[in-house]
Design a protein around this motif. Structure first.
Motif, short mmCIF file in Angstrom:
data_model
loop_
_atom_site.label_atom_id
_atom_site.label_comp_id
_atom_site.label_asym_id
_atom_site.label_seq_id
_atom_site.Cartn_x
_atom_site.Cartn_y
_atom_site.Cartn_z
N GLY A 24 0.63 -1.41 -0.05
CA GLY A 24 0.03 0.12 -0.22
C GLY A 24 0.79 1.34 -0.23
N GLY A 25 2.26 1.49 -0.45
CA GLY A 25 2.79 2.80 -0.52
C GLY A 25 2.01 3.50 -1.35
N ALA A 29 -0.03 6.91 -0.16
CA ALA A 29 0.22 8.26 -0.63
C ALA A 29 -1.02 8.93 -1.17
N ALA A 30 -1.77 8.26 -2.01
CA ALA A 30 -3.04 8.68 -2.70
C ALA A 30 -4.02 8.96 -1.56
N ARG A 31 -4.52 8.38 -0.59
CA ARG A 31 -5.06 8.51 0.24
C ARG A 31 -4.82 10.04 1.28
N THR A 32 -3.52 10.08 1.61
CA THR A 32 -3.09 11.29 1.95
C THR A 32 -3.35 12.57 1.18
N PRO A 364 8.09 3.95 -1.01
CA PRO A 364 7.90 4.97 0.11
C PRO A 364 6.67 5.93 -0.08
N PRO A 365 5.71 5.70 0.74
CA PRO A 365 4.66 6.69 0.54
C PRO A 365 4.93 8.19 0.55
N MET A 366 5.99 8.61 1.07
CA MET A 366 6.06 10.12 1.09
C MET A 366 6.85 10.30 -0.33
#
Length: 445
Positions: A24-25, A29-32, A364-366
Protein backbone atom coordinates in the motif's frame (compact mmCIF):
# COMPACT_ATOMS: atom_id res chain seq x y z
CA UNK A 1 -5.45 12.09 9.05
CA UNK A 2 -6.43 15.15 7.09
CA UNK A 3 -6.10 15.64 3.36
CA UNK A 4 -6.65 18.38 0.79
CA UNK A 5 -9.57 18.59 -1.58
CA UNK A 6 -8.76 16.35 -4.55
CA UNK A 7 -10.86 18.62 -6.80
CA UNK A 8 -7.80 20.88 -7.05
CA UNK A 9 -6.45 18.45 -9.64
CA UNK A 10 -7.02 19.13 -13.34
CA UNK A 11 -9.00 15.85 -13.22
CA UNK A 12 -12.46 16.26 -11.79
CA UNK A 13 -12.21 13.10 -9.71
CA UNK A 14 -8.85 11.29 -9.80
CA UNK A 15 -9.17 7.54 -9.28
CA UNK A 16 -5.97 5.50 -9.43
CA UNK A 17 -5.57 1.93 -10.63
CA UNK A 18 -2.43 0.72 -8.85
CA UNK A 19 -0.90 -2.33 -10.53
CA UNK A 20 1.40 -4.56 -8.45
CA UNK A 21 0.14 -2.60 -5.47
CA UNK A 22 2.07 -4.33 -2.67
CA UNK A 23 1.22 -3.46 0.93
CA UNK A 24 0.00 0.00 0.00
CA UNK A 25 2.82 2.51 -0.43
CA UNK A 26 1.29 4.32 -3.39
CA UNK A 27 -2.25 3.93 -2.04
CA UNK A 28 -1.22 5.40 1.32
CA UNK A 29 0.20 8.36 -0.58
CA UNK A 30 -3.00 8.69 -2.62
CA UNK A 31 -5.21 8.66 0.47
CA UNK A 32 -3.06 11.33 2.10
CA UNK A 33 -3.69 13.46 -0.99
CA UNK A 34 -7.43 12.78 -0.82
CA UNK A 35 -7.41 10.60 -3.97
CA UNK A 36 -9.19 7.27 -4.39
CA UNK A 37 -7.28 4.18 -5.48
CA UNK A 38 -7.83 0.52 -6.29
CA UNK A 39 -4.86 -1.82 -6.00
CA UNK A 40 -4.33 -5.16 -7.71
CA UNK A 41 -1.99 -7.37 -5.71
CA UNK A 42 -0.90 -10.99 -6.19
CA UNK A 43 0.50 -11.75 -2.73
CA UNK A 44 -1.98 -12.73 -0.04
CA UNK A 45 0.33 -11.43 2.71
CA UNK A 46 0.40 -7.95 1.21
CA UNK A 47 -3.37 -8.13 0.75
CA UNK A 48 -3.78 -8.88 4.46
CA UNK A 49 -1.91 -5.66 5.22
CA UNK A 50 -3.96 -3.73 2.68
CA UNK A 51 -7.28 -4.96 4.10
CA UNK A 52 -6.11 -4.09 7.61
CA UNK A 53 -5.20 -0.60 6.36
CA UNK A 54 -8.61 -0.11 4.77
CA UNK A 55 -7.33 -0.03 1.18
CA UNK A 56 -9.53 -1.10 -1.74
CA UNK A 57 -7.86 -4.17 -3.21
CA UNK A 58 -8.30 -6.95 -5.73
CA UNK A 59 -6.37 -10.04 -4.68
CA UNK A 60 -5.57 -11.13 -8.20
CA UNK A 61 -2.92 -11.58 -10.84
CA UNK A 62 -2.42 -8.42 -12.91
CA UNK A 63 -2.06 -10.36 -16.14
CA UNK A 64 -5.17 -12.45 -15.49
CA UNK A 65 -7.26 -9.37 -14.71
CA UNK A 66 -6.14 -7.77 -17.94
CA UNK A 67 -7.03 -10.85 -19.99
CA UNK A 68 -10.24 -11.96 -18.25
CA UNK A 69 -11.65 -9.30 -15.92
CA UNK A 70 -10.70 -5.91 -17.31
CA UNK A 71 -14.37 -5.16 -18.04
CA UNK A 72 -15.13 -5.58 -14.31
CA UNK A 73 -12.85 -2.72 -13.28
CA UNK A 74 -14.62 0.53 -12.34
CA UNK A 75 -14.96 2.62 -15.48
CA UNK A 76 -14.19 5.76 -13.44
CA UNK A 77 -10.53 4.73 -13.11
CA UNK A 78 -8.59 7.47 -14.89
CA UNK A 79 -5.04 7.22 -13.55
CA UNK A 80 -2.80 4.20 -14.22
CA UNK A 81 0.07 3.71 -11.79
CA UNK A 82 2.42 1.11 -10.45
CA UNK A 83 5.81 -0.49 -10.60
CA UNK A 84 6.18 -3.94 -12.19
CA UNK A 85 8.45 -6.40 -10.34
CA UNK A 86 12.05 -5.39 -10.77
CA UNK A 87 14.20 -8.23 -9.50
CA UNK A 88 15.36 -9.22 -12.96
CA UNK A 89 16.30 -5.61 -13.76
CA UNK A 90 17.86 -4.76 -10.41
CA UNK A 91 21.55 -5.01 -9.67
CA UNK A 92 20.44 -7.16 -6.72
CA UNK A 93 18.75 -9.70 -9.02
CA UNK A 94 20.08 -12.29 -11.45
CA UNK A 95 19.82 -9.96 -14.43
CA UNK A 96 17.54 -11.88 -16.81
CA UNK A 97 15.74 -8.68 -17.68
CA UNK A 98 18.93 -6.75 -18.34
CA UNK A 99 20.01 -9.47 -20.76
CA UNK A 100 16.61 -9.32 -22.48
CA UNK A 101 16.32 -5.53 -22.69
CA UNK A 102 16.47 -5.42 -26.49
CA UNK A 103 13.80 -8.12 -26.78
CA UNK A 104 11.49 -6.30 -24.35
CA UNK A 105 11.99 -3.01 -26.21
CA UNK A 106 10.86 -4.81 -29.34
CA UNK A 107 7.76 -6.17 -27.60
CA UNK A 108 6.82 -2.64 -26.48
CA UNK A 109 6.89 -1.44 -30.07
CA UNK A 110 5.02 -4.50 -31.30
CA UNK A 111 2.22 -3.88 -28.81
CA UNK A 112 1.59 -0.33 -30.01
CA UNK A 113 1.84 -1.46 -33.63
CA UNK A 114 -1.13 -3.75 -33.08
CA UNK A 115 0.57 -7.15 -32.85
CA UNK A 116 -1.85 -9.57 -31.20
CA UNK A 117 -1.33 -10.27 -27.50
CA UNK A 118 -1.26 -14.01 -28.07
CA UNK A 119 1.60 -13.67 -30.55
CA UNK A 120 3.61 -11.62 -28.07
CA UNK A 121 2.78 -14.06 -25.26
CA UNK A 122 4.16 -16.91 -27.35
CA UNK A 123 7.33 -14.93 -28.04
CA UNK A 124 7.65 -14.21 -24.32
CA UNK A 125 7.34 -17.90 -23.48
CA UNK A 126 10.25 -18.57 -25.79
CA UNK A 127 12.31 -15.80 -24.24
CA UNK A 128 14.97 -17.38 -22.08
CA UNK A 129 15.09 -16.01 -18.56
CA UNK A 130 12.92 -15.06 -15.62
CA UNK A 131 9.17 -14.95 -16.47
CA UNK A 132 8.80 -11.83 -14.32
CA UNK A 133 10.67 -9.96 -17.04
CA UNK A 134 7.47 -9.85 -19.11
CA UNK A 135 5.50 -8.08 -16.36
CA UNK A 136 7.08 -4.76 -17.27
CA UNK A 137 4.79 -4.81 -20.32
CA UNK A 138 1.59 -4.95 -18.26
CA UNK A 139 1.11 -1.18 -17.69
CA UNK A 140 1.33 -0.60 -21.44
CA UNK A 141 -1.07 -3.47 -22.09
CA UNK A 142 -3.53 -1.92 -19.61
CA UNK A 143 -3.24 1.48 -21.28
CA UNK A 144 -3.99 -0.07 -24.68
CA UNK A 145 -6.77 -2.28 -23.32
CA UNK A 146 -8.54 0.78 -21.91
CA UNK A 147 -8.96 2.10 -25.45
CA UNK A 148 -10.77 -1.01 -26.70
CA UNK A 149 -12.71 -2.24 -23.67
CA UNK A 150 -16.48 -1.73 -24.26
CA UNK A 151 -16.99 -0.92 -20.59
CA UNK A 152 -14.84 2.21 -21.00
CA UNK A 153 -16.23 3.25 -24.39
CA UNK A 154 -12.73 4.01 -25.64
CA UNK A 155 -11.84 6.25 -22.70
CA UNK A 156 -8.05 6.32 -22.13
CA UNK A 157 -6.29 6.76 -18.84
CA UNK A 158 -5.72 10.49 -18.38
CA UNK A 159 -2.48 10.04 -16.44
CA UNK A 160 0.14 7.29 -16.31
CA UNK A 161 2.73 7.15 -13.52
CA UNK A 162 5.27 4.33 -13.34
CA UNK A 163 8.30 3.84 -11.11
CA UNK A 164 11.10 1.32 -11.00
CA UNK A 165 14.75 0.73 -10.25
CA UNK A 166 17.25 2.63 -12.46
CA UNK A 167 17.90 -0.54 -14.46
CA UNK A 168 14.49 -0.13 -16.10
CA UNK A 169 15.19 3.39 -17.41
CA UNK A 170 15.95 2.09 -20.91
CA UNK A 171 12.48 0.55 -21.07
CA UNK A 172 10.77 3.63 -19.65
CA UNK A 173 12.50 5.61 -22.41
CA UNK A 174 10.84 3.36 -25.00
CA UNK A 175 7.52 3.70 -23.15
CA UNK A 176 7.91 7.47 -23.44
CA UNK A 177 8.64 7.15 -27.15
CA UNK A 178 5.52 5.12 -27.91
CA UNK A 179 3.24 7.17 -25.63
CA UNK A 180 4.28 10.33 -27.45
CA UNK A 181 3.75 8.66 -30.84
CA UNK A 182 0.33 7.47 -29.71
CA UNK A 183 -1.43 4.27 -28.60
CA UNK A 184 -3.78 2.48 -31.02
CA UNK A 185 -7.34 3.63 -30.34
CA UNK A 186 -10.67 3.13 -32.08
CA UNK A 187 -10.86 3.46 -35.86
CA UNK A 188 -7.10 3.74 -36.13
CA UNK A 189 -6.95 7.00 -34.18
CA UNK A 190 -3.78 7.41 -32.14
CA UNK A 191 -4.14 8.51 -28.52
CA UNK A 192 -1.11 10.60 -27.64
CA UNK A 193 0.49 11.57 -24.35
CA UNK A 194 2.86 14.27 -23.20
CA UNK A 195 5.69 12.74 -21.19
CA UNK A 196 8.06 14.28 -18.66
CA UNK A 197 11.73 13.46 -19.02
CA UNK A 198 12.35 9.95 -17.70
CA UNK A 199 14.51 10.62 -14.66
CA UNK A 200 16.02 8.78 -11.72
CA UNK A 201 15.22 10.52 -8.43
CA UNK A 202 16.88 10.11 -5.00
CA UNK A 203 14.13 9.49 -2.46
CA UNK A 204 15.89 11.34 0.36
CA UNK A 205 15.35 14.50 -1.69
CA UNK A 206 11.62 13.97 -1.05
CA UNK A 207 11.69 13.49 2.71
CA UNK A 208 12.41 9.76 2.91
CA UNK A 209 14.99 9.01 5.65
CA UNK A 210 16.86 6.48 3.52
CA UNK A 211 18.92 6.52 0.34
CA UNK A 212 17.02 4.87 -2.49
CA UNK A 213 16.79 5.68 -6.20
CA UNK A 214 13.69 5.29 -8.35
CA UNK A 215 13.24 5.98 -12.05
CA UNK A 216 9.97 7.72 -12.87
CA UNK A 217 7.83 7.82 -16.00
CA UNK A 218 5.06 10.40 -15.89
CA UNK A 219 2.62 10.98 -18.77
CA UNK A 220 -0.61 12.91 -19.39
CA UNK A 221 -2.99 12.98 -22.31
CA UNK A 222 -1.93 15.82 -24.59
CA UNK A 223 -5.05 17.77 -23.63
CA UNK A 224 -3.76 18.01 -20.06
CA UNK A 225 -0.36 19.47 -20.96
CA UNK A 226 3.17 18.37 -20.21
CA UNK A 227 3.65 16.99 -16.69
CA UNK A 228 6.48 18.21 -14.52
CA UNK A 229 8.48 16.01 -12.22
CA UNK A 230 8.33 16.99 -8.55
CA UNK A 231 10.95 19.49 -7.47
CA UNK A 232 13.30 18.45 -4.72
CA UNK A 233 12.13 19.26 -1.21
CA UNK A 234 15.32 18.20 0.58
CA UNK A 235 19.03 18.08 -0.10
CA UNK A 236 20.59 14.89 -1.48
CA UNK A 237 22.75 12.80 0.85
CA UNK A 238 26.43 12.50 -0.08
CA UNK A 239 28.01 9.42 1.55
CA UNK A 240 31.45 10.90 0.95
CA UNK A 241 30.51 14.03 2.92
CA UNK A 242 27.91 12.74 5.41
CA UNK A 243 27.10 16.09 7.00
CA UNK A 244 26.60 17.99 3.74
CA UNK A 245 22.98 18.86 3.18
CA UNK A 246 21.94 17.51 6.56
CA UNK A 247 20.59 19.11 9.74
CA UNK A 248 24.14 19.62 11.04
CA UNK A 249 25.40 21.38 7.92
CA UNK A 250 26.05 24.96 9.05
CA UNK A 251 26.65 26.12 5.45
CA UNK A 252 23.11 25.50 4.21
CA UNK A 253 21.88 28.95 5.12
CA UNK A 254 24.66 30.38 2.93
CA UNK A 255 24.90 27.93 0.05
CA UNK A 256 21.61 26.03 -0.14
CA UNK A 257 18.38 27.35 -1.62
CA UNK A 258 16.20 28.50 1.28
CA UNK A 259 13.21 26.46 0.12
CA UNK A 260 15.06 23.11 0.28
CA UNK A 261 15.20 21.43 3.67
CA UNK A 262 18.01 19.20 4.94
CA UNK A 263 17.73 15.48 4.28
CA UNK A 264 16.01 13.58 7.09
CA UNK A 265 18.20 11.50 9.44
CA UNK A 266 17.06 8.18 10.94
CA UNK A 267 17.20 9.62 14.43
CA UNK A 268 14.48 12.14 13.63
CA UNK A 269 11.94 9.41 12.90
CA UNK A 270 13.21 6.54 15.06
CA UNK A 271 14.84 8.37 17.98
CA UNK A 272 13.20 8.77 21.37
CA UNK A 273 11.62 12.19 21.81
CA UNK A 274 9.08 13.79 24.07
CA UNK A 275 6.34 13.01 21.57
CA UNK A 276 7.67 9.53 20.83
CA UNK A 277 8.60 7.87 24.15
CA UNK A 278 8.83 4.42 22.55
CA UNK A 279 11.55 5.46 20.10
CA UNK A 280 15.17 4.35 20.04
CA UNK A 281 17.54 5.81 22.57
CA UNK A 282 20.27 7.74 20.79
CA UNK A 283 23.02 7.39 19.80
CA UNK A 284 22.61 4.28 17.66
CA UNK A 285 24.01 2.91 14.43
CA UNK A 286 22.64 0.46 11.88
CA UNK A 287 24.73 -2.17 10.12
CA UNK A 288 23.77 -2.96 6.54
CA UNK A 289 22.98 -6.56 5.66
CA UNK A 290 24.84 -6.08 2.36
CA UNK A 291 28.58 -5.99 1.82
CA UNK A 292 30.31 -3.17 0.02
CA UNK A 293 33.33 -2.85 -2.22
CA UNK A 294 32.82 -6.38 -3.48
CA UNK A 295 33.39 -7.84 -0.01
CA UNK A 296 30.26 -9.48 1.49
CA UNK A 297 31.84 -9.23 4.94
CA UNK A 298 32.40 -5.50 4.65
CA UNK A 299 29.12 -4.26 6.09
CA UNK A 300 28.36 -0.58 5.86
CA UNK A 301 27.42 1.36 8.98
CA UNK A 302 25.31 4.50 9.35
CA UNK A 303 24.50 6.40 12.49
CA UNK A 304 21.25 7.93 13.68
CA UNK A 305 22.53 11.24 12.28
CA UNK A 306 22.39 9.86 8.72
CA UNK A 307 19.67 8.49 6.43
CA UNK A 308 19.26 4.71 6.41
CA UNK A 309 20.60 2.44 3.73
CA UNK A 310 18.02 1.26 1.18
CA UNK A 311 15.34 -0.71 3.01
CA UNK A 312 15.09 -4.15 1.36
CA UNK A 313 13.26 -7.40 2.00
CA UNK A 314 16.12 -8.40 4.30
CA UNK A 315 15.56 -5.37 6.55
CA UNK A 316 14.87 -7.47 9.64
CA UNK A 317 18.50 -8.63 9.47
CA UNK A 318 19.84 -5.11 9.96
CA UNK A 319 21.67 -5.04 13.29
CA UNK A 320 21.22 -1.99 15.53
CA UNK A 321 24.11 -1.13 17.87
CA UNK A 322 24.85 1.48 20.48
CA UNK A 323 28.41 1.39 19.16
CA UNK A 324 30.65 -1.32 17.64
CA UNK A 325 30.36 -4.52 19.63
CA UNK A 326 27.47 -3.31 21.82
CA UNK A 327 23.97 -4.24 20.56
CA UNK A 328 21.01 -1.96 21.01
CA UNK A 329 17.71 -3.07 22.51
CA UNK A 330 16.11 -4.51 20.44
CA UNK A 331 19.20 -5.62 18.48
CA UNK A 332 17.45 -5.67 15.08
CA UNK A 333 15.19 -3.25 13.26
CA UNK A 334 11.55 -4.01 13.98
CA UNK A 335 8.93 -4.17 11.24
CA UNK A 336 7.34 -0.97 12.53
CA UNK A 337 10.71 0.81 12.43
CA UNK A 338 11.43 -0.44 8.92
CA UNK A 339 8.01 0.84 7.87
CA UNK A 340 8.75 4.24 9.38
CA UNK A 341 12.03 4.41 7.43
CA UNK A 342 9.90 3.75 4.35
CA UNK A 343 7.66 6.65 5.56
CA UNK A 344 4.61 4.56 6.38
CA UNK A 345 2.66 5.91 9.36
CA UNK A 346 4.08 4.64 12.67
CA UNK A 347 1.07 2.43 13.46
CA UNK A 348 0.58 1.07 9.93
CA UNK A 349 -1.10 -2.34 10.39
CA UNK A 350 1.47 -4.74 8.93
CA UNK A 351 -0.28 -8.09 8.70
CA UNK A 352 0.11 -11.54 7.20
CA UNK A 353 3.47 -13.24 6.77
CA UNK A 354 6.82 -12.23 5.32
CA UNK A 355 6.45 -8.67 6.58
CA UNK A 356 10.12 -7.82 6.01
CA UNK A 357 9.65 -8.49 2.31
CA UNK A 358 6.43 -6.48 2.26
CA UNK A 359 8.16 -3.47 3.81
CA UNK A 360 11.25 -3.70 1.64
CA UNK A 361 9.25 -4.07 -1.56
CA UNK A 362 6.98 -1.09 -0.98
CA UNK A 363 7.02 2.30 -2.65
CA UNK A 364 7.95 4.86 0.06
CA UNK A 365 4.62 6.68 0.59
CA UNK A 366 6.24 10.09 1.05
CA UNK A 367 8.05 9.77 -2.25
CA UNK A 368 4.86 8.50 -3.88
CA UNK A 369 2.93 11.43 -2.44
CA UNK A 370 5.20 14.01 -4.09
CA UNK A 371 5.21 12.13 -7.40
CA UNK A 372 1.43 11.72 -7.50
CA UNK A 373 0.87 15.36 -6.52
CA UNK A 374 3.05 16.47 -9.43
CA UNK A 375 1.42 14.07 -11.87
CA UNK A 376 -2.09 15.14 -10.92
CA UNK A 377 -1.40 18.83 -10.50
CA UNK A 378 -2.31 18.71 -6.82
CA UNK A 379 -0.93 21.09 -4.19
CA UNK A 380 1.72 19.74 -1.88
CA UNK A 381 0.62 18.59 1.54
CA UNK A 382 2.76 18.65 4.71
CA UNK A 383 5.08 15.66 4.92
CA UNK A 384 4.22 15.38 8.60
CA UNK A 385 0.83 13.95 7.60
CA UNK A 386 2.52 10.62 6.93
CA UNK A 387 4.02 10.64 10.41
CA UNK A 388 0.58 10.81 11.98
CA UNK A 389 -1.23 7.67 13.14
CA UNK A 390 -3.11 5.77 10.46
CA UNK A 391 -6.87 5.44 11.11
CA UNK A 392 -7.92 2.04 12.42
CA UNK A 393 -10.09 -0.05 10.09
CA UNK A 394 -13.13 -1.62 11.82
CA UNK A 395 -13.47 -5.40 11.53
CA UNK A 396 -16.64 -5.10 9.47
CA UNK A 397 -14.88 -2.84 6.97
CA UNK A 398 -12.02 -5.32 6.66
CA UNK A 399 -14.53 -8.08 5.99
CA UNK A 400 -16.19 -5.97 3.30
CA UNK A 401 -12.85 -5.17 1.64
CA UNK A 402 -11.86 -8.84 1.73
CA UNK A 403 -15.19 -9.90 0.23
CA UNK A 404 -14.78 -7.35 -2.56
CA UNK A 405 -11.14 -8.21 -3.14
CA UNK A 406 -11.20 -11.99 -2.72
CA UNK A 407 -14.83 -12.83 -3.38
CA UNK A 408 -15.16 -14.25 0.13
CA UNK A 409 -15.45 -12.52 3.53
CA UNK A 410 -13.10 -14.90 5.34
CA UNK A 411 -10.60 -16.22 2.81
CA UNK A 412 -9.59 -16.49 -0.83
CA UNK A 413 -12.17 -16.89 -3.57
CA UNK A 414 -12.10 -18.32 -7.09
CA UNK A 415 -10.46 -15.25 -8.65
CA UNK A 416 -7.53 -15.24 -6.24
CA UNK A 417 -4.18 -16.74 -7.20
CA UNK A 418 -3.88 -20.41 -6.25
CA UNK A 419 -2.67 -20.91 -2.66
CA UNK A 420 0.15 -23.23 -3.75
CA UNK A 421 1.57 -20.40 -5.87
CA UNK A 422 1.85 -18.08 -2.88
CA UNK A 423 4.59 -19.16 -0.54
CA UNK A 424 4.28 -17.68 2.94
CA UNK A 425 8.00 -17.56 3.52
CA UNK A 426 11.26 -17.04 1.69
CA UNK A 427 12.54 -14.40 -0.63
CA UNK A 428 10.29 -13.33 -3.47
CA UNK A 429 13.31 -12.84 -5.67
CA UNK A 430 13.59 -16.64 -5.82
CA UNK A 431 10.03 -17.34 -6.93
CA UNK A 432 8.65 -17.31 -10.44
CA UNK A 433 6.16 -14.57 -9.62
CA UNK A 434 6.39 -11.61 -7.29
CA UNK A 435 4.68 -12.06 -3.98
CA UNK A 436 4.51 -8.35 -3.46
CA UNK A 437 3.72 -6.08 -6.15
CA UNK A 438 4.67 -2.46 -6.81
CA UNK A 439 6.23 -3.50 -4.86
CA UNK A 440 7.76 -6.63 -5.70
CA UNK A 441 10.83 -4.59 -5.76
CA UNK A 442 14.34 -5.03 -4.58
CA UNK A 443 15.73 -1.52 -4.81
CA UNK A 444 18.86 -0.67 -6.60
CA UNK A 445 21.40 0.98 -4.40
Amino acid sequence: MTSPDAAASFLENPYILDLFAGPGGLDTAARTLGVRSLGIEWDRNACETRYAAGLQTWHADVSTVRRERFHELPRELNVLAGGPPCQTYSVAGQGAGRKALDDVKGFIRELVNGVDDTVIDKQLEELHGDPRTALVLEPLRYAIKALTCPNRDGRPFDVIVLEQVPGVKALWDVYAEVLKAGLPGKDGVRVRYEVAEVTTLPTEAYGVPQTRRRTILMARLTAHGVPRLPGRRHHVYNPHNPKAGGPEDTTLSLDGPPFIDPWVPMGKVLGRTEGRPGGRETPFEIVSNYGSGGDPKNRGVRTHRQPAFTVTGKVSRNAVRRKPGIPHDPPRLTIAEAGILQTFPPNYPWSGGDQSQQVGNAVPPMFGMHVLAAALGLPDVPEELLREDWPETPDEDRATLRKEGCGAPDGCGPNCPKPEDQSSSGDSSESSRPRTGASAKRSEK
